[in-house]
Design a protein around this motif. Sequence first.
Motif, mmCIF file in Angstrom:
data_model
loop_
_atom_site.group_PDB
_atom_site.id
_atom_site.type_symbol
_atom_site.label_atom_id
_atom_site.label_comp_id
_atom_site.label_asym_id
_atom_site.label_seq_id
_atom_site.Cartn_x
_atom_site.Cartn_y
_atom_site.Cartn_z
ATOM 1 N N UNK A 77 -85.387 -20.415 17.481
ATOM 2 C CA UNK A 77 -85.875 -19.758 18.754
ATOM 3 C C UNK A 77 -85.357 -18.321 18.417
ATOM 4 N N UNK A 78 -85.904 -17.158 18.465
ATOM 5 C CA UNK A 78 -85.687 -15.935 18.266
ATOM 6 C C UNK A 78 -85.554 -15.319 19.616
ATOM 7 N N UNK A 79 -84.317 -14.626 19.828
ATOM 8 C CA UNK A 79 -84.113 -13.943 21.147
ATOM 9 C C UNK A 79 -83.987 -12.578 20.475
ATOM 10 N N UNK A 97 -90.139 -18.832 12.559
ATOM 11 C CA UNK A 97 -89.250 -19.156 13.981
ATOM 12 C C UNK A 97 -90.312 -20.076 14.881
ATOM 13 N N UNK A 98 -90.242 -21.036 15.477
ATOM 14 C CA UNK A 98 -90.823 -22.030 16.267
ATOM 15 C C UNK A 98 -91.399 -21.118 17.535
ATOM 16 N N UNK A 99 -90.237 -20.525 17.856
ATOM 17 C CA UNK A 99 -90.767 -19.454 19.320
ATOM 18 C C UNK A 99 -90.071 -18.336 19.314
ATOM 19 N N UNK A 100 -90.633 -17.386 20.066
ATOM 20 C CA UNK A 100 -89.819 -15.935 20.223
ATOM 21 C C UNK A 100 -89.786 -15.768 21.627
ATOM 22 N N UNK A 151 -87.875 -23.590 26.999
ATOM 23 C CA UNK A 151 -88.514 -23.746 25.759
ATOM 24 C C UNK A 151 -87.544 -24.558 24.878
ATOM 25 N N UNK A 152 -86.470 -24.683 25.204
ATOM 26 C CA UNK A 152 -85.704 -25.764 24.524
ATOM 27 C C UNK A 152 -86.181 -26.858 24.667
#
Length: 229
Positions: A76-78, A95-98, A111-112
């Motif tokens: 997951x990109x933060x 990435x799986x999520x952003x 999201x986790x």
Amino acid sequence: MRILLVEDEPEMAEALQGALHRHGMLVDLAGDIAHATEALQSRVHDLLLLDRQLPDGDGATLVAKARAVHVDLPVIMLTARGTLTDRIQGLDLGADDYLVKPFAIEELLARIRAISRRPAQIALPVASIGNLRYDFGAREVFVDGERLRLQRRQLLLLEALAYRHGRTVQREVLQEAVYGFDDAIQSNALDAHVSKLRRVLTEGGAHVEIHVIRGVGYLLREVANASPR
């Protein structure tokens, strides 16, 4: 769940680590690409939380390195880079999520949880020792089919012992499994956790025992001739 958090802003990193700890997660911190690369190679993680704007480059370059070590590692990109182009690029890089800063910790936790529910490409094993069963995929413990609830460090300790049950596990290996990089470890802390885990397992009716191997570590094995509950 063990998370590698790559974030160079101290206040943000401390706040995220504290919030994730309070929700039962173990967090290793890295402030740049170099230290994150070392962390990926030295420990197994369940999730990578990754800032893009790091002192030594674009954090997105870590995705390929992470997947080379663990092909199924969720990422997951933060980041504050929140344009449509940035989001598309981050996802295209693997990435799986952003998640764009600033964000609410509740959204990150959601999201986790969503990523954790995704089926893994490789089925994780289940260890059966006596009447105790440890499910490595779900990270759950069962005694005679009933779930046994453990505190976070107890669960991590049992996981490390169960994965190698019947063999001596060195103290250093157990400490790496139970503690994060930045955790202060007292000399007798591991022994105290082992003692508490023994008590919980005994009270829960598990037919297993944890033996101390002096000067080396601990060993988990089935109790011989255990009486049924």
